[in-house]
Structures are given as structure tokens and as C-alpha cells.
Design a protein around this motif. Structure first.
Motif, PDB file in Angstrom:
ATOM      1  N   LEU A   1      -1.813   6.313  -9.165  1.00 29.30           N
ATOM      2  CA  LEU A   1      -2.636   5.559  -8.575  1.00 29.30           C
ATOM      3  C   LEU A   1      -2.108   4.201  -8.858  1.00 29.30           C
ATOM      4  O   LEU A   1      -2.668   3.164  -9.337  1.00 29.30           O
TER       5      LEU A   1
ATOM      6  N   ALA B   1     -10.063   2.031  -3.171  1.00 31.79           N
ATOM      7  CA  ALA B   1     -10.310   2.844  -4.540  1.00 31.79           C
ATOM      8  C   ALA B   1      -8.912   2.425  -5.483  1.00 31.79           C
ATOM      9  O   ALA B   1      -9.181   2.746  -6.643  1.00 31.79           O
TER      10      ALA B   1
ATOM     11  N   ILE C   1      -6.202   6.962   0.788  1.00 35.02           N
ATOM     12  CA  ILE C   1      -6.850   6.554  -0.353  1.00 35.02           C
ATOM     13  C   ILE C   1      -7.320   4.906  -0.029  1.00 35.02           C
ATOM     14  O   ILE C   1      -6.316   4.642   0.260  1.00 35.02           O
ATOM     15  N   SER C   2      -8.120   4.448   0.114  1.00 38.73           N
ATOM     16  CA  SER C   2      -8.349   2.818   0.373  1.00 38.73           C
ATOM     17  C   SER C   2      -8.061   2.171  -0.819  1.00 38.73           C
ATOM     18  O   SER C   2      -7.644   2.218  -2.332  1.00 38.73           O
TER      19      SER C   2
ATOM     20  N   ALA D   1     -10.566  -0.118  -7.936  1.00 40.83           N
ATOM     21  CA  ALA D   1     -11.202  -0.005  -8.625  1.00 40.83           C
ATOM     22  C   ALA D   1     -12.103  -0.026  -9.458  1.00 40.83           C
ATOM     23  O   ALA D   1     -13.359  -0.789  -9.816  1.00 40.83           O
TER      24      ALA D   1
ATOM     25  N   LYS E   1      -7.022   1.327 -13.141  1.00 40.16           N
ATOM     26  CA  LYS E   1      -6.760   1.539 -11.177  1.00 40.16           C
ATOM     27  C   LYS E   1      -5.754   0.445 -11.446  1.00 40.16           C
ATOM     28  O   LYS E   1      -4.914   0.459 -10.532  1.00 40.16           O
TER      29      LYS E   1
END
Length: 455
Positions: free
Chosen positions: A14, A37, A33-34, A40, A44
């Protein structure tokens, strides 16, 4: 590599990771994965910021602060030389670079790679509804500092440079170079934002691997010195010196992760507790890669303790760079990007330029005392201004050697390049004070002009 990029977000960590490839040919993320995200929540978003820091140390390729600046600019100046040279290194030594130089491209592309990451982070943190206000403020402050830091090296290495401030690759691909003054305006604005928002976290020794208010203030002091704003340089350096968390440490501790003197460090990722700087700059205890030039060796005074603490003798008797002791795993070091000694030297120079000679002597003597050499206050308290400035420049050379191009930039900013290098460098030419703009980028961007002397 050119100033073009592909990016991807790595699910396992991440963390935000961007590898430099083609700036106008940006592929879709390799994973699904956007960006939403990846940013978020607080955890993260912090993980993404850690990914930006990790990218400085060869995690995603050749990081911009993994020894390339120190080595390439060290041999381009009059402080370091190599045991052997490949063609590209020889061009740095001879100040005879071309636009096809791999070292120049690595510096350029690495810095723009990091800028792209930072701009992505700034945009997404600002827009992230799940990131709390305090964390958002801190991360945005860190991001603005990192952007200013990249532009500091770009503008001082290349002069006028493209100045992307968003992640819009379509716009960025065709940017023209911005004048030096405009780049510095952005740097100072970013630093002011960082001073206001980054906070005073990460001041505990051993945890100074992320930027904060004092990191931004330290760079601000350096920028103001380079811009010859003497009173402001003194003010900013004084703020760092008086901040509280930082102290002049023993010579043996300066480059440790736990250094009391460090203001900001880049640490290698994971359990790799060694530095890319040490690995690249020393390489071997018996046959170290980078050695002192005659000019650097001759700048040390008799009994200077820095020679025993920060150098080693090669098998042939040469004095070699040895600030970082771990050349692979097994130590607890981190690359020092800012340290308190530099702030004293900044303030000494700024004070001398304002004719505050006694105060300047007091500052330079802080550094000389640790080095075990006679204090100016004792041996030459009446030193004239110009002689004192030359002493400060000499002290910067012996204190900051091999650290991210300080010597190259010092000679350039003080207007001494032609006078010094025409004697000390066999093929010096005045145009070499700026690096060439990489050929690959100019071929893809018709708005990108070349520096004088490289056409």
C-alpha cells in the motif's frame, strides 16, 4: 530513462511507487487499485507517503538521493576522484558532458520521477475524504517540502527547468523551462507552506526520516543563502539552531540513524540498515571507490579529527571518503540530508556578509572545536571579512565533502568556478557550470531548450 513516467500502486505494501519510464506514454496502473483506495484513510495515506521516501533509495530504480548526486557532482568539482572511470564518469571529471550522459539523465529523471510521485500524493491527499484533518495537514506539509527539495537540486544543477505542479502528464509533457527566479519562487512558497503545516513530529533521534517544520526551515536557510538574502538566511538558520531537538554530535555519531545532529535523513527500506551512499561512495575498505583530490586533502589543517573519523587510507595510501561505515547490511546508518553543522556554517556566512564578524567567528568555531583545530577567536580574532569568508568556504569543503554536491554548488553560487576550475580542472569551460538537458527529453518535447554549450 527520460522524464516520462509509468506508475503503479503496489497492493502488498500500500505504498505509492513510481518508476520512471516515458513521460508522455503513461500506462494505466498495472494493478486495479485506484488512487482513492491508496489514500482511503490515515494509515493508507501515510503508507503512500512512506513509499515516496522509499523511492529515494533505489527501491523503484535509481533513486535521486542514492549516491548519484554526491558522486557525480563530487568528481565534477575539485573534491573527489575515482580509482577508475567509465566513459560517463570521465565526462563528469573533464566537465565535458553531453546531452546523452547516463549520469545526467539519472539525476534529471530521478528528480522528476520523485516530483511526479509528490504531485500525485498532494492531489490525492487534498481530495481524500477519509484522511483526517491533522494527518492531511501534516502530509501536505511534507509533500510541499519534498517538492521544494527536488526543485532545489534541479534548478541548481540545470538552471531553468520545466516546473510541473500537477500529475497531468498531457500538460507536463510539453512544458517549457521556467526561469530560475520563478522556480525559486515556487520553492520558497512550498517551504513556507511546509513550515506552517508539517508540524514538529519526527524530531526524536532515530526517527528523523520524515520531513517536518524544521526540515523545511533548514532548506529555507540554505535557499536564502544561495539567493544572497543574508538576513533571512541568518534568521532561518537561527530558528533551526534554537529549535531544541538538535545538537552537534561527536564525529563518530554524525551519520548514524540515531545522530543528535541530523535534522533529516533518508533511510534504506526494510531491514537494509546500510546506506546506498556508503555503498556507492566507498564500496570497499581496501580499494575504496572515491578518494580525495589534492585540493580537498590540502584543505585540512594539521590535527583535524575529521580525517581520522570520516576517511580511510586506501591500499596505495590515498585518502578516501568514509563517512558511512556500513557498505552492505549490518549497521544502523541513514543518509544525512540536513544536519546542524550546515546550519552553523550557513549562519556564519550570512553573518559575515552582514559584517557581523565576531558572531560569524563564533559560529565557525563551533565546527572547528569539534574538529579539534584552533579556534579563530583564539588565533585570528581580527580576521578581515573577505579572509573570513574564504575560511568559511574552506570549512564547508572540509565539513561537507561528499554530501549531495555541496562543493559543486558552493563554488558555483559564490562565483568562483572559472577562477578555481580553470586551474584545477584540465578541461574546464564556463558553460559546464550547468548540466545539459537530457537528449531524450528534448526529442520528445519541442518546447525544451538546451543549455548553452551543449547544442
Amino acid at each position: 530513462m527520460t522524464m516520462n513516467f509509468r506508475y503503479k500502486f503496489l497492493l502488498a505494501t500500500l505504498m505509492l511507487g513510481v518508476s520512471c519510464n516515458k513521460f508522455v506514454d503513461v500506462a494505466l496502473p498495472n494493478s486495479q487499485i485506484s488512487t482513492a483506495a491508496a489514500f482511503a484513510d490515515d494509515e493508507k495515506a501515510n503508507s503512500s507517503m512512506r513509499g515516496v521516501y522509499a523511492s529515494t533509495q533505489n527501491v523503484w530504480g535509481s533513486g535521486p538521493f542514492s549516491g548519484m548526486l554526491s558522486s557525480c557532482l563530487g568528481i565534477a568539482s575539485d573534491e573527489l576522484e575515482c580509482i577508475t572511470y567509465n566513459d560517463d564518469n570521465q565526462a563528469f571529471v573533464d566537465n565535458n558532458l553531453t546531452a546523452s550522459s547516463s549520469g545526467v539523465n539519472t539525476i534529471w529523471a530521478g528528480l522528476y520521477n520523485m516530483l511526479y510521485q509528490v504531485n500525485v500524493l498532494l492531489e490525492n491527499v487534498a481530495a481524500a475524504p477519509g484522511v483526517s484533518a491533522p494527518v492531511k495537514r501534516q502530509l501536505l506539509g511534507e509533500g510541499h517540502f519534498l517538492r521544494a527539495y527536488c526543485y532545489f537540486y534541479l534548478v541548481n544543477s540545470f538552471g531553468d527547468v520545466p516546473m510541473p505542479v500537477t500529475s497531468d502528464y498531457r500538460t507536463n509533457a510539453l512544458l517549457a523551462r521556467m526561469p530560475v527566479d520563478k522556480v525559486y519562487d515556487l520553492i520558497l512558497n512550498d517551504l513556507a507552506y511546509a513550515q506552517e503545516n508539517a508540524g514538529t513530529v519526527f524530531t526524536e533521534a532515530g526517527k528523523r526520516i520524515r520531513a517536518n517544520k524544521w526540515t523545511a526551515t533548514a532548506l529555507s536557510a540554505r535557499v536564502q543563502l544561495y539567493r544572497k538574502n543574508w538576513a533571512e538566511a541568518e534568521k532561518q538558520a537561527t530558528a533551526v539552531i534554537a529549535a531544541g531537538p538538535y545538537a552537534i554530535d561527536s564525529l563518530k555519531n554524525v551519520f548514524l540513524l540515531t545522530s543528535q545532529e541530523a535534522i533529516f535523513q533518508f533511510a534504506n527500506a526494510g531491514t537494509n540498515n546500510y546506506t546506498m551512499e556508503g555503498s556507492r561512495m566507498t564500496g570497499s575498505l581496501t580499494n575504496p571507490v572515491f578518494r580525495f583530490t589534492t585540493w580537498l586533502a590540502g584543505s585540512f589543517e594539521a590535527g583535524d579529527l575529521r580525517l581520522s573519523a570520516w576517511t580511510l587510507k586506501a591500499s596505495n595510501g590515498d585518502t578516501a571518503y568514509y563517512k558511512y561505515k556500513a557498505l552492505n547490511n549490518g549497521s544502523n546508518e541513514a543518509v544525512v540530508m540536513f544536519r546542524l553543522a550546515e546550519q552553523y556554517l550557513i549562519r556564519a556566512e550570512a553573518r559575515a556578509q552582514q559584517n557581523k564578524l565576531a558572531d560569524a567567528i563564533a559560529d565557525i568555531d563551533v565546527i572547528r572545536k569539534r574538529a579539534g583545530i584552533p579556534l579563530l577567536a583564539d588565533v585570528n580574532p581580527g580576521i578581515a571579512k573577505e579572509a573570513l569568508l574564504q575560511m568559511i568556504y574552506k570549512e564547508r569543503m572540509t565539513e561537507l565533502f561528499g554530501e549531495q554536491g555541496h562543493r559543486w554548488f558552493d563554488v558555483k553560487r559564490t562565483g568562483q568556478a572559472d577562477a578555481l576550475y580553470s586551474i584545477r580542472k584540465t578541461r574546464w569551460r564556463k558553460e559546464a557550470i550547468l548540466l545539459p538537458i537530457p537528449l531524450g527529453d528534448r526529442q520528445k518535447n519541442p518546447n525544451l531548450t538546451q543549455n548553452e554549450g551543449y547544442e
